[in-house]
Design a protein around this motif. Structure first.
Motif, PDB file in Angstrom:
ATOM      1  N   LEU A  31       0.838  -1.206   0.000  1.00 42.41           N
ATOM      2  CA  LEU A  31       0.000   0.000   0.000  1.00 42.41           C
ATOM      3  C   LEU A  31       0.869   1.251   0.000  1.00 42.41           C
ATOM      4  CD1 LEU A  31      -2.767   1.484   0.333  1.00 42.41           C
ATOM      5  CD2 LEU A  31      -2.417   1.229   2.815  1.00 42.41           C
ATOM      6  N   VAL A  32       1.888   1.253   0.836  1.00 39.96           N
ATOM      7  CA  VAL A  32       2.792   2.407   0.919  1.00 39.96           C
ATOM      8  C   VAL A  32       3.515   2.598  -0.409  1.00 39.96           C
ATOM      9  CG1 VAL A  32       4.872   3.321   2.028  1.00 39.96           C
ATOM     10  CG2 VAL A  32       3.076   2.269   3.421  1.00 39.96           C
ATOM     11  N   HIS A  49      10.940   8.782   6.104  1.00 41.96           N
ATOM     12  CA  HIS A  49      10.405   7.732   6.974  1.00 41.96           C
ATOM     13  C   HIS A  49      11.350   6.528   7.022  1.00 41.96           C
ATOM     14  CE1 HIS A  49       7.628   4.764   8.636  1.00 41.96           C
ATOM     15  NE2 HIS A  49       7.949   3.991   7.612  1.00 41.96           N
ATOM     16  N   VAL A  50      11.771   6.053   5.863  1.00 41.20           N
ATOM     17  CA  VAL A  50      12.659   4.889   5.810  1.00 41.20           C
ATOM     18  C   VAL A  50      14.007   5.208   6.460  1.00 41.20           C
ATOM     19  CG1 VAL A  50      13.901   3.291   4.283  1.00 41.20           C
ATOM     20  CG2 VAL A  50      11.502   3.852   3.825  1.00 41.20           C
ATOM     21  N   PHE A  51      14.496   6.423   6.261  1.00 42.63           N
ATOM     22  CA  PHE A  51      15.748   6.821   6.893  1.00 42.63           C
ATOM     23  C   PHE A  51      15.620   6.781   8.420  1.00 42.63           C
ATOM     24  CE2 PHE A  51      18.491  10.103   8.762  1.00 42.63           C
ATOM     25  CZ  PHE A  51      19.724   9.652   8.350  1.00 42.63           C
ATOM     26  N   ARG A  52      14.512   7.322   8.940  1.00 46.47           N
ATOM     27  CA  ARG A  52      14.309   7.368  10.396  1.00 46.47           C
ATOM     28  C   ARG A  52      13.990   5.997  10.989  1.00 46.47           C
ATOM     29  NH1 ARG A  52       9.763  10.053  11.438  1.00 46.47           N
ATOM     30  NH2 ARG A  52       9.325  10.675   9.315  1.00 46.47           N
ATOM     31  N   HIS A  59       1.928   1.860   9.408  1.00 48.54           N
ATOM     32  CA  HIS A  59       1.108   2.626  10.352  1.00 48.54           C
ATOM     33  C   HIS A  59       1.806   3.916  10.762  1.00 48.54           C
ATOM     34  CE1 HIS A  59      -2.175  -0.240  10.943  1.00 48.54           C
ATOM     35  NE2 HIS A  59      -1.256  -1.179  10.781  1.00 48.54           N
ATOM     36  N   VAL A  60       3.096   3.891  10.913  1.00 49.56           N
ATOM     37  CA  VAL A  60       3.863   5.089  11.262  1.00 49.56           C
ATOM     38  C   VAL A  60       3.897   6.043  10.068  1.00 49.56           C
ATOM     39  CG1 VAL A  60       6.141   5.954  11.966  1.00 49.56           C
ATOM     40  CG2 VAL A  60       5.241   3.816  12.956  1.00 49.56           C
ATOM     41  N   PHE A  61       4.159   5.519   8.885  1.00 46.01           N
ATOM     42  CA  PHE A  61       4.204   6.334   7.666  1.00 46.01           C
ATOM     43  C   PHE A  61       2.885   7.069   7.462  1.00 46.01           C
ATOM     44  CE2 PHE A  61       3.326   6.658   3.067  1.00 46.01           C
ATOM     45  CZ  PHE A  61       4.352   7.514   2.698  1.00 46.01           C
ATOM     46  N   PHE A  62       1.777   6.415   7.722  1.00 50.72           N
ATOM     47  CA  PHE A  62       0.481   7.031   7.457  1.00 50.72           C
ATOM     48  C   PHE A  62       0.155   8.193   8.387  1.00 50.72           C
ATOM     49  CE2 PHE A  62      -0.412   4.295   4.033  1.00 50.72           C
ATOM     50  CZ  PHE A  62      -1.435   4.916   3.336  1.00 50.72           C
ATOM     51  N   TRP A  63       0.859   8.321   9.499  1.00 47.65           N
ATOM     52  CA  TRP A  63       0.679   9.522  10.320  1.00 47.65           C
ATOM     53  C   TRP A  63       1.054  10.750   9.491  1.00 47.65           C
ATOM     54  CZ3 TRP A  63      -1.685  11.702  14.126  1.00 47.65           C
ATOM     55  CH2 TRP A  63      -1.240  12.930  14.610  1.00 47.65           C
ATOM     56  N   ASP A 103      -6.797  -2.608   4.594  1.00 47.21           N
ATOM     57  CA  ASP A 103      -7.883  -2.027   5.393  1.00 47.21           C
ATOM     58  C   ASP A 103      -7.418  -1.662   6.797  1.00 47.21           C
ATOM     59  OD1 ASP A 103      -9.644  -2.215   3.281  1.00 47.21           O
ATOM     60  OD2 ASP A 103     -10.620  -4.040   4.004  1.00 47.21           O
ATOM     61  N   GLU A 104      -6.569  -2.493   7.398  1.00 43.39           N
ATOM     62  CA  GLU A 104      -6.068  -2.198   8.745  1.00 43.39           C
ATOM     63  C   GLU A 104      -5.349  -0.854   8.778  1.00 43.39           C
ATOM     64  OE1 GLU A 104      -3.591  -5.541   9.635  1.00 43.39           O
ATOM     65  OE2 GLU A 104      -5.237  -6.685  10.523  1.00 43.39           O
ATOM     66  N   VAL A 105      -4.515  -0.616   7.789  1.00 44.03           N
ATOM     67  CA  VAL A 105      -3.757   0.638   7.763  1.00 44.03           C
ATOM     68  C   VAL A 105      -4.683   1.821   7.480  1.00 44.03           C
ATOM     69  CG1 VAL A 105      -1.948   1.945   6.562  1.00 44.03           C
ATOM     70  CG2 VAL A 105      -1.582  -0.467   7.126  1.00 44.03           C
TER      71      VAL A 105
END
Length: 143
Positions: A31-32, A49-52, A59-63, A103-105
């Motif tokens: 999805l990402v 995001h990937v660097f951090r 779920h973190v990326f979608f914030w 759907d979860e994300v």
């Protein structure tokens, strides 16, 4: 090399392994990558995001996706940002697929993190497509 899972991974996010220890791609990771491919304005957010994080944590990326989408909706995003309409259209399309990991994300980390009724940008919920709107009402019946 074998990958290990950590306690920070969400249920359903534990990658399987193929012969040779190569992790398989989960629907949420896909999805990402599909979002970044379809809406390249998210590439910088993705790379940061990937660097951090060291890996893709959907779920973190979608914030960040929620924050950028709401800023775009409010007209507060830079001109180089993703247009909120394209993001909602993509997520509606993905929501229609009925894939559990996707759907979860979308439900947990996009719809669940949209602004509350008293927060700026809450009106974006009136712009959700029918599938996401139905899911939103189920998880947040009061808005």
């Amino acid at each position: 090399m074998t990958t290990t899972t950590t306690s920070s991974e969400m249920p359903g996010e534990i990658p399987g392994e193929m012969p040779g220890g190569i992790p398989s791609e989960t629907p949420s990771v896909r999805l990402v990558s599909d979002l970044v491919a379809r809406i390249p304005e998210f590439r910088d957010v993705y790379e940061d995001h990937v660097f951090r994080q060291g890996v893709v944590q959907p779920h973190v990326f979608f914030w960040d996706v929620v924050q950028d989408t709401v800023r775009s909706f409010l007209g507060e995003a830079p001109a180089t940002s993703a247009d909120w309409r394209r993001t909602l259209a993509f997520l509606e399309e993905q929501s229609c697929r009925g894939v559990l990991g996707i759907d979860e994300v979308i439900v947990t980390s996009f719809l669940g993190d949209l602004p509350s009724p008293q927060e700026p940008g809450h009106a974006i919920v009136q712009q959700l497509g029918p599938v996401m709107a139905a899911k939103f009402v189920r998880i947040r019946p009061l808005g």
